[in-house]
Design an enzyme around this catalytic site. Structure first.
Site, PDB file in Angstrom:
ATOM      1  N   HIS A   1      -8.994  -1.311   7.583  1.00 12.23           N
ATOM      2  CA  HIS A   1      -8.176  -1.092   6.380  1.00 12.23           C
ATOM      3  C   HIS A   1      -7.355   0.194   6.471  1.00 12.23           C
ATOM      4  O   HIS A   1      -6.451   0.406   5.650  1.00 12.23           O
ATOM      5  CB  HIS A   1      -9.047  -1.115   5.121  1.00 12.23           C
ATOM      6  CG  HIS A   1      -9.847   0.113   4.859  1.00 12.23           C
ATOM      7  ND1 HIS A   1     -11.188   0.217   5.147  1.00 12.23           N
ATOM      8  CD2 HIS A   1      -9.501   1.310   4.311  1.00 12.23           C
ATOM      9  CE1 HIS A   1     -11.629   1.405   4.794  1.00 12.23           C
ATOM     10  NE2 HIS A   1     -10.623   2.093   4.280  1.00 12.23           N
TER      11      HIS A   1
ATOM     12  N   ASP B   1     -14.470  -5.027   8.862  1.00  9.35           N
ATOM     13  CA  ASP B   1     -13.561  -3.888   8.664  1.00  9.35           C
ATOM     14  C   ASP B   1     -13.702  -2.882   9.808  1.00  9.35           C
ATOM     15  O   ASP B   1     -14.261  -1.795   9.638  1.00  9.35           O
ATOM     16  CB  ASP B   1     -13.864  -3.228   7.310  1.00  9.35           C
ATOM     17  CG  ASP B   1     -12.866  -2.141   6.954  1.00  9.35           C
ATOM     18  OD1 ASP B   1     -11.779  -2.106   7.564  1.00  9.35           O
ATOM     19  OD2 ASP B   1     -13.182  -1.325   6.060  1.00  9.35           O
TER      20      ASP B   1
ATOM     21  N   SER C   1     -12.939   7.090   5.050  1.00  6.56           N
ATOM     22  CA  SER C   1     -12.759   5.769   5.651  1.00  6.56           C
ATOM     23  C   SER C   1     -12.436   5.866   7.136  1.00  6.56           C
ATOM     24  O   SER C   1     -11.628   6.693   7.568  1.00  6.56           O
ATOM     25  CB  SER C   1     -11.631   5.016   4.947  1.00  6.56           C
ATOM     26  OG  SER C   1     -12.003   4.640   3.649  1.00  6.56           O
TER      27      SER C   1
END
Length: 303
Positions: free
Chosen positions: A71, A129, A224
């Site tokens: 992502h 992911d 992230s």
């Protein structure tokens, strides 16, 4: 063209520079303590001089290769998710304070040649992911030590470390690299927490995910793509990449956990992808093992 991996004999993966917690409830890491962590910046074309904004974290695993979250290829634009062009990415290794450039003597930057997401990843979903970043130029593995990759299907339990430049207790992104020690949580417990959530109830905890955290200690927005790693006693406490920061409900909330992409689920894809895209040079383990090591440790109850 498939190229077999090359393992260098003069370097060792997963070795911290110091033996000494985005991250909510964390503390400043020692400069270059985790030499494999990279800061992923995106260039902002709206500002003169191409201002670089911190975007995600990543982990160096080979001379030209890093692991991050899929992502991280996207940004919000006009209310939707837009893919970021490769030329807007800048990868920085040896960084400690992401709000100041060239703060350390070993800070280097690289452009991105390829950003390869796991084939089954969809930007509107939360599973699969994980992605690989290939740099335009290699780095010196004697300076920028890569983190070790686990074997296929390895299961990790116990306490792990998460580190990055994400939001802290104040809600602001940290300038300095933060680290925190968190317990890994069994997926069954994590699924139960997700089912009780009013926000994440449509996000299923699948086998390619794993969870970690406790009240007051967690990864957060901005972490992230960054690493969750564990120093294994069977490998002289060298760090293995256990997970990649993916998603969660808020940060360090009661009864909810941070969710990570489980690297051992994807390790065969990682190896095959690198091999079919120019190959890779790795650092090996210091000690060879004749049999598969036992990597499970005692599951520590949440406090």
């Amino acid at each position: 063209m498939f190229k077999a991996p090359v393992y260098r004999k003069d370097c060792v993966c997963g070795k911290k520079k110091y033996n000494v917690d985005r991250v909510v409830g964390g503390e400043d890491a020692i400069q270059n303590e985790f030499p494999w962590i990279a800061a992923v910046f995106k260039k902002d074309p709206a500002h003169r001089g191409w201002v670089h904004n911190y975007h995600c974290g990543a982990s160096l695993i080979a001379t030209k290769w890093l692991v991050t979250a899929a992502h991280c290829r996207y940004e919000k634009w006009d209310g939707s998710l837009a893919k970021i062009e490769l030329e807007r990415f800048l990868i920085v290794l040896g960084d400690h304070n992401v709000k100041r450039r060239k703060e350390t003597d070993i800070e280097i930057s690289r452009n991105v040649e390829q950003f390869i997401a796991y084939p089954r990843y969809k930007k509107t979903k939360y599973n699969y992911d994980i992605a690989l970043i290939k740099l335009d130029k290699g780095v010196n593995l004697l300076v920028y030590t890569p983190v070790c990759l686990p074997g296929d299907g390895w299961i990790f339990r116990g306490r792990s470390q998460v580190y990055g430049w994400g939001r802290d207790e104040s809600g602001m992104n940290s300038a300095f690299l933060q680290k925190v020690t968190v317990p890994i949580v069994d997926n069954r417990v994590c699924r139960g927490a997700a089912m009780r959530s009013t926000v994440e109830k449509n996000r299923e905890i699948t086998d390619d995910m794993m969870c970690a955290g406790k009240v007051g200690k967690d990864a957060c927005r901005g972490d992230s793509g960054g690493p969750m790693s564990m120093g294994l006693p069977h490998f002289r406490r060298h760090h293995f990449l256990v997970g990649v920061v993916s998603w969660g409900e808020g940060c360090a909330k009661t009864e909810f956990f941070g969710v990570y992409s489980r690297v051992s689920y994807f390790v065969d894809w990682i190896q095959e992808t690198m091999a079919t895209n120019g190959g890779a040079r790795f650092c090996s383990y210091r000690k060879k093992y004749r049999r598969r090591p036992r990597v499970e440790v005692t599951l520590i109850p949440l406090e």
